[in-house]
Design a protein around this motif. Structure first.
Motif, PDB file in Angstrom:
ATOM      1  N   UNK A   5      40.064  18.575 -31.584  1.00  0.00           N
ATOM      2  CA  UNK A   5      39.874  19.379 -30.382  1.00  0.00           C
ATOM      3  C   UNK A   5      38.397  19.566 -30.085  1.00  0.00           C
ATOM      4  N   UNK A   6      37.608  19.779 -31.131  1.00  0.00           N
ATOM      5  CA  UNK A   6      36.172  19.960 -30.932  1.00  0.00           C
ATOM      6  C   UNK A   6      35.536  18.689 -30.396  1.00  0.00           C
ATOM      7  N   UNK A   7      35.970  17.521 -30.934  1.00  0.00           N
ATOM      8  CA  UNK A   7      35.448  16.248 -30.439  1.00  0.00           C
ATOM      9  C   UNK A   7      35.849  16.031 -28.979  1.00  0.00           C
ATOM     10  N   UNK A   8      37.068  16.444 -28.646  1.00  0.00           N
ATOM     11  CA  UNK A   8      37.559  16.267 -27.284  1.00  0.00           C
ATOM     12  C   UNK A   8      36.692  17.002 -26.271  1.00  0.00           C
ATOM     13  N   UNK A   9      36.322  18.230 -26.582  1.00  0.00           N
ATOM     14  CA  UNK A   9      35.556  18.989 -25.589  1.00  0.00           C
ATOM     15  C   UNK A   9      34.136  18.463 -25.447  1.00  0.00           C
ATOM     16  N   UNK A  10      33.571  17.877 -26.513  1.00  0.00           N
ATOM     17  CA  UNK A  10      32.253  17.254 -26.363  1.00  0.00           C
ATOM     18  C   UNK A  10      32.350  15.974 -25.536  1.00  0.00           C
ATOM     19  N   UNK A  11      33.453  15.276 -25.660  1.00  0.00           N
ATOM     20  CA  UNK A  11      33.684  14.104 -24.802  1.00  0.00           C
ATOM     21  C   UNK A  11      33.802  14.538 -23.341  1.00  0.00           C
ATOM     22  N   UNK A  12      34.504  15.648 -23.107  1.00  0.00           N
ATOM     23  CA  UNK A  12      34.628  16.181 -21.756  1.00  0.00           C
ATOM     24  C   UNK A  12      33.257  16.543 -21.188  1.00  0.00           C
ATOM     25  N   UNK A  13      32.406  17.129 -22.006  1.00  0.00           N
ATOM     26  CA  UNK A  13      31.062  17.486 -21.552  1.00  0.00           C
ATOM     27  C   UNK A  13      30.265  16.235 -21.193  1.00  0.00           C
ATOM     28  N   UNK A  14      30.394  15.190 -22.013  1.00  0.00           N
ATOM     29  CA  UNK A  14      29.681  13.933 -21.743  1.00  0.00           C
ATOM     30  C   UNK A  14      30.171  13.294 -20.444  1.00  0.00           C
ATOM     31  N   UNK A  15      31.483  13.298 -20.232  1.00  0.00           N
ATOM     32  CA  UNK A  15      32.026  12.731 -18.996  1.00  0.00           C
ATOM     33  C   UNK A  15      31.548  13.529 -17.782  1.00  0.00           C
ATOM     34  N   UNK A  16      31.533  14.859 -17.903  1.00  0.00           N
ATOM     35  CA  UNK A  16      31.031  15.683 -16.814  1.00  0.00           C
ATOM     36  C   UNK A  16      29.575  15.391 -16.509  1.00  0.00           C
ATOM     37  N   UNK A  17      28.779  15.186 -17.552  1.00  0.00           N
ATOM     38  CA  UNK A  17      27.370  14.835 -17.369  1.00  0.00           C
ATOM     39  C   UNK A  17      27.222  13.521 -16.618  1.00  0.00           C
ATOM     40  N   UNK A  18      28.025  12.523 -16.976  1.00  0.00           N
ATOM     41  CA  UNK A  18      27.948  11.218 -16.309  1.00  0.00           C
ATOM     42  C   UNK A  18      28.295  11.340 -14.829  1.00  0.00           C
ATOM     43  N   UNK A  19      29.367  12.065 -14.527  1.00  0.00           N
ATOM     44  CA  UNK A  19      29.762  12.214 -13.122  1.00  0.00           C
ATOM     45  C   UNK A  19      28.662  12.916 -12.330  1.00  0.00           C
ATOM     46  N   UNK A  20      28.075  13.950 -12.908  1.00  0.00           N
ATOM     47  CA  UNK A  20      27.000  14.668 -12.220  1.00  0.00           C
ATOM     48  C   UNK A  20      25.791  13.761 -11.968  1.00  0.00           C
ATOM     49  N   UNK A  21      25.497  12.879 -12.890  1.00  0.00           N
ATOM     50  CA  UNK A  21      24.373  11.962 -12.696  1.00  0.00           C
ATOM     51  C   UNK A  21      24.622  11.013 -11.533  1.00  0.00           C
ATOM     52  N   UNK A  22      25.890  10.654 -11.303  1.00  0.00           N
ATOM     53  CA  UNK A  22      26.188   9.706 -10.225  1.00  0.00           C
ATOM     54  C   UNK A  22      26.049  10.318  -8.839  1.00  0.00           C
TER      55      UNK A  22
END
Length: 429
Positions: A5-22
């Protein structure tokens, strides 16, 4: 919470960061397309700049509606749609020849798209990280503030080599594809995936407050006024940065082997991005209002020093970075404070209403500062107003917002403990 679960939420944060960069480039590299758009449309500079104003206004003032749509429908689908609209705005803008076509593409599509992504991603990550809301909101906000660093030079080179139309088409398509793919990996957290907030963290809501109720509370409007004042004061400096650099005679001076103005703009973009997770992380540990008071006072000091050493090119370049470092944190501190106060269930829509304060700042900051300068013939009064607003909001954070939030949350004493009730147990209002 288990390791998966902890790994999942860090993945979610990374995906959110990528979308924001676009979605960063439509705002931050706009200046590269202004002259080509003028040449194509035959319009004046103010007329072309309306497209940029539309982008900001639609991104901010429509954010409550965009937040409601995200909560009403699938978050990942709406965020993917926003990323697609933002990229499509560039693709469509590459085909237009008229001013109204520019407004409908770059202004309308990019504005709506970036707004959906921004409030959607911020609203999502503050749910995933209840104990690190400031840091999480700061990370994704940094993606928006710094994302264009990766595209500025390639876009500049492609415009020179292939023209602005081809550049818009290629980069619009690339950003849309990357943004949509990353967005489709996002999702809301399950109750079992969210950790309880430790008792030594910042104060957090024990219930979820609906937007209709939140808008009736003086506490929300205090936050709105504070964010609007910070946005206005900061944008008075940001929006007119090149103009006062030229007036102070430092724009073309050489610092560290580069012209002072482009060096400062690049350095400022970096510090404006780094400040968001940094002060968000600090606020997670020492409290939102305490961090606000220090950061906002720091901006006042930085602007004061920039004014004092305005004719020194090195001081100008370095101090401008400090100004941006002390300003950009509003995009992590305010959304995390809002969610701490009014809960997570309606976090996206609630932040949509607060994010309108940035729109107020965009309308007041640049134009009002220019009017003041034209009326008195100097940028000094503009700096003075920005310094004054910083100090007022710093005082409000410490002396008004801090006790008001304690009273609202029912917290007593000098410490500000968090309510560690699990998300599923918190009743909605």
């Amino acid at each position: 919470m288990d390791t998966i679960s902890n790994r999942t939420r860090w993945i979610q944060l990374a995906l959110g960061l990528i979308v924001m960069m676009t979605i960063s480039s439509p705002q931050y590299v706009w200046t590269l397309f202004v002259k080509p758009f003028q040449a194509t449309t035959g319009a004046s500079l103010p007329a072309v700049q309306v497209a940029f104003t539309m982008l900001i206004v639609l991104q901010t003032f429509f954010s409550p509606v965009q937040g409601w749509l995200i909560e009403r429908f699938s978050a990942k689908v709406m965020i993917a749609l926003g990323a697609a609209l933002s990229g499509l705005g560039w693709v469509a803008a590459s085909k237009v020849d008229s001013l109204w076509g520019l407004y409908a593409t770059y202004g309308l599509l990019c504005g709506l798209g970036t707004g959906i992504v921004y409030v959607g991603v911020v609203g999502l990550v503050v749910r995933w990280f209840p104990e690190r809301r400031g840091f999480a909101a700061g990370i994704v906000a940094a993606g928006y503030g710094m994302g264009a660093i990766a595209t500025t030079f390639p876009i500049t080179d492609m415009i020179a080599a292939s023209g602005y139309r081809h550049t818009l088409l290629v980069f619009g398509a690339i950003m849309a594809v990357i943004g949509v793919v990353a967005a489709l990996g996002l999702r809301n957290p399950k109750p079992s995936e969210i950790p309880a907030i430790p008792a030594d963290k910042v104060a957090s809501a024990a219930r979820d407050v609906a937007p209709s109720v939140m808008l009736k509370t003086p506490l929300f409007w205090l936050m709105f006024a504070m964010m609007a004042m910070m946005s206005t004061g900061g944008l008075m400096v940001v929006a007119n940065f090149a103009s006062f650099a030229k007036e102070f005679g430092v724009a073309d001076a050489i610092v560290f082997g580069f012209a002072a103005l482009p060096f400062a703009l690049t350095f400022d973009r970096i510090t404006n991005g780094l400040t968001r997770p940094f002060f968000g992380w600090v606020s997670d540990h020492v409290g939102r209002e305490n961090t606000m008071a220090v950061a906002f006072a720091l901006e006042a000091v930085a602007i004061c020093m920039l004014l004092m050493f305005r004719e020194n090119a090195y001081a100008f370049a370095l101090l401008s970075g400090l100004v941006f470092f002390a300003w950009g944190e509003i995009f992590s501190l305010f959304p995390s404070t809002l969610t701490d106060t009014f809960g997570t269930k309606h976090a996206t829509t609630n932040y949509g209403f607060l994010y309108m304060a940035q729109g107020v700042g965009s309308l007041l900051g640049g134009p009002v500062a220019a009017l003041i300068h034209d009326s008195v013939g100097s940028w000094v009064p503009v700096f003075g107003i920005a310094i004054g607003l910083d100090l007022v909001v710093a005082a409000l954070a410490w002396f008004v917002l801090k006790p008001a939030r304690r009273a609202y949350l029912g917290v007593e004493g000098p410490a500000v403990p968090a309510v560690a009730a699990p998300l599923a147990a918190r009743p909605a209002v």
